[in-house]
Design a protein around this motif. Structure first.
Motif, PDB file in Angstrom:
ATOM      1  N   MET A 191       0.838  -1.200   0.000  1.00 16.21           N
ATOM      2  CA  MET A 191       0.000   0.000   0.000  1.00 16.21           C
ATOM      3  C   MET A 191       0.876   1.253   0.000  1.00 16.21           C
ATOM      4  SD  MET A 191      -2.952   1.150   2.726  1.00 16.21           S
ATOM      5  CE  MET A 191      -3.946  -0.310   2.390  1.00 16.21           C
ATOM      6  N   THR A 192       0.592   2.165  -0.924  1.00 17.17           N
ATOM      7  CA  THR A 192       1.386   3.391  -1.030  1.00 17.17           C
ATOM      8  C   THR A 192       1.025   4.381   0.073  1.00 17.17           C
ATOM      9  OG1 THR A 192      -0.200   4.473  -2.492  1.00 17.17           O
ATOM     10  CG2 THR A 192       1.498   3.098  -3.525  1.00 17.17           C
ATOM     11  N   GLU A 193       1.896   5.397   0.244  1.00 16.63           N
ATOM     12  CA  GLU A 193       1.656   6.410   1.263  1.00 16.63           C
ATOM     13  C   GLU A 193       0.401   7.209   0.966  1.00 16.63           C
ATOM     14  OE1 GLU A 193       2.597   7.996   4.880  1.00 16.63           O
ATOM     15  OE2 GLU A 193       3.665   6.391   3.813  1.00 16.63           O
ATOM     16  N   ASN A 194       0.160   7.443  -0.332  1.00 15.50           N
ATOM     17  CA  ASN A 194      -1.029   8.195  -0.735  1.00 15.50           C
ATOM     18  C   ASN A 194      -2.308   7.437  -0.392  1.00 15.50           C
ATOM     19  OD1 ASN A 194      -2.423  10.381  -2.016  1.00 15.50           O
ATOM     20  ND2 ASN A 194      -2.716   9.069  -3.815  1.00 15.50           N
ATOM     21  N   GLU A 195      -2.293   6.122  -0.593  1.00 15.95           N
ATOM     22  CA  GLU A 195      -3.460   5.304  -0.263  1.00 15.95           C
ATOM     23  C   GLU A 195      -3.700   5.288   1.252  1.00 15.95           C
ATOM     24  OE1 GLU A 195      -3.431   1.992  -3.876  1.00 15.95           O
ATOM     25  OE2 GLU A 195      -2.291   1.636  -2.042  1.00 15.95           O
ATOM     26  N   LYS A 196      -2.608   5.239   2.039  1.00 18.89           N
ATOM     27  CA  LYS A 196      -2.737   5.286   3.495  1.00 18.89           C
ATOM     28  C   LYS A 196      -3.368   6.599   3.948  1.00 18.89           C
ATOM     29  CE  LYS A 196       1.174   2.266   4.580  1.00 18.89           C
ATOM     30  NZ  LYS A 196       2.516   2.181   5.241  1.00 18.89           N
ATOM     31  N   ASN A 197      -2.931   7.704   3.331  1.00 19.15           N
ATOM     32  CA  ASN A 197      -3.480   9.018   3.683  1.00 19.15           C
ATOM     33  C   ASN A 197      -4.962   9.116   3.343  1.00 19.15           C
ATOM     34  OD1 ASN A 197      -1.019   9.960   4.648  1.00 19.15           O
ATOM     35  ND2 ASN A 197      -0.391  10.765   2.658  1.00 19.15           N
ATOM     36  N   GLN A 198      -5.351   8.533   2.202  1.00 18.24           N
ATOM     37  CA  GLN A 198      -6.756   8.557   1.809  1.00 18.24           C
ATOM     38  C   GLN A 198      -7.617   7.752   2.796  1.00 18.24           C
ATOM     39  OE1 GLN A 198      -6.878   7.170  -2.230  1.00 18.24           O
ATOM     40  NE2 GLN A 198      -6.247   9.136  -3.095  1.00 18.24           N
ATOM     41  N   ILE A 199      -7.107   6.600   3.213  1.00 14.80           N
ATOM     42  CA  ILE A 199      -7.835   5.781   4.189  1.00 14.80           C
ATOM     43  C   ILE A 199      -7.961   6.519   5.510  1.00 14.80           C
ATOM     44  CG2 ILE A 199      -7.721   3.663   5.564  1.00 14.80           C
ATOM     45  CD1 ILE A 199      -6.391   2.323   3.151  1.00 14.80           C
ATOM     46  N   PHE A 200      -6.874   7.184   5.927  1.00 14.10           N
ATOM     47  CA  PHE A 200      -6.905   7.917   7.193  1.00 14.10           C
ATOM     48  C   PHE A 200      -7.863   9.102   7.122  1.00 14.10           C
ATOM     49  CE2 PHE A 200      -5.101  11.199  10.060  1.00 14.10           C
ATOM     50  CZ  PHE A 200      -5.325  10.537  11.256  1.00 14.10           C
ATOM     51  N   GLU A 201      -7.929   9.769   5.978  1.00 14.18           N
ATOM     52  CA  GLU A 201      -8.872  10.881   5.814  1.00 14.18           C
ATOM     53  C   GLU A 201     -10.312  10.392   5.899  1.00 14.18           C
ATOM     54  OE1 GLU A 201      -8.006  12.950   2.221  1.00 14.18           O
ATOM     55  OE2 GLU A 201      -6.061  13.704   2.910  1.00 14.18           O
ATOM     56  N   LYS A 202     -10.597   9.241   5.302  1.00 18.99           N
ATOM     57  CA  LYS A 202     -11.942   8.675   5.397  1.00 18.99           C
ATOM     58  C   LYS A 202     -12.264   8.301   6.842  1.00 18.99           C
ATOM     59  CE  LYS A 202     -12.135   6.784   0.697  1.00 18.99           C
ATOM     60  NZ  LYS A 202     -12.237   5.540  -0.113  1.00 18.99           N
TER      61      LYS A 202
END
Length: 227
Positions: free
Chosen positions: A1-12
């Motif tokens: 999982m990329t850093e961008n995907e982690k950030n998107q999950i955390f924002e949700k």
């Protein structure tokens, strides 16, 4: 999982946390305000609302600065989920903040990171559940334990639980930042010794002590920057 995907999950996760948190805060506020009015209406002992408002404003104005200061100071430390839980369940200074700070230090999470948000939420939730269980046990054992709780031998220990707790937590940070901590510690200690009644206004004193710490840190930064 990329850093961008982690950030998107955390924002949700944060967005959903805010939804549930606002709903929970609204329900808690309605229950806190509604229960006494409902009991008053049922028993026919409603107070004069004009006098009630004057009394509320007198108390509210005193605690307004404290509430704003606590919100600005504690929310970055606890994150969204931890803040909602802490402000709803209460007892921040004595229980929730030490628990969150200790848990954060154990796992090595930094303030403002997703890890800190998750750790703070879990630690405060655990603290709240433990508090409920302890209170339940305390209520059930109140009468059997009454001779022990009222013992004059143990009374000094009960009177110093909070200072002992915060002293142990603060020492770790003082030891690592003595240049920043020394001046506000000396000033606040002298002030509380000179004016003992200030012990009832601890939340207000966070503001000047924090300002002194920030000022000292800034001066040290400027000094090191010049070198």
């Amino acid at each position: 999982m990329t850093e961008n995907e982690k950030n998107q999950i955390f924002e949700k996760y944060n967005d959903r946390t805010h939804v549930y948190g606002r709903i929970a805060c609204s329900i808690a506020l309605i229950l806190l305000l509604g229960a006494p009015f409902l009991m008053g209406a049922y028993l026919g002992v409603m107070p004069d609302l004009g006098i009630l408002l004057k009394g509320f404003l007198a108390v509210g104005l005193v605690y307004l600065v404290s509430c704003i200061a606590e919100y600005l100071i504690y929310t970055p430390m606890l994150g969204a989920g931890g803040s909602y839980l802490a402000f709803i369940t209460g007892n921040l200074i004595n229980m929730k903040i030490p628990c969150a700070v200790s848990s954060r230090d154990i796992v090595g999470a930094k303030t403002g990171t997703p890890e800190n948000e998750i750790v703070s939420t879990l630690s405060i939730a655990t603290s709240s559940l433990v508090t409920i269980l302890v209170l339940f046990a305390g209520v059930m054992l109140l009468i059997p334990l009454q001779p022990i709780l009222q013992s004059p031998v143990l009374q000094p220990a009960f009177d110093n639980v909070v200072p002992a707790l915060f002293g142990a937590l603060a020492f770790k940070y003082f030891r690592g930042n003595m240049k920043i901590a020394a001046l506000p510690l000396l000033i606040m200690s002298a002030l509380f010794i000179a004016v003992p009644t200030l012990t009832g206004s601890t939340s207000f004193m966070i503001i000047p002590s924090g300002a002194i710490s920030i000022g000292v840190a800034y001066l040290l930064f400027r000094k090191s920057d010049k070198k």
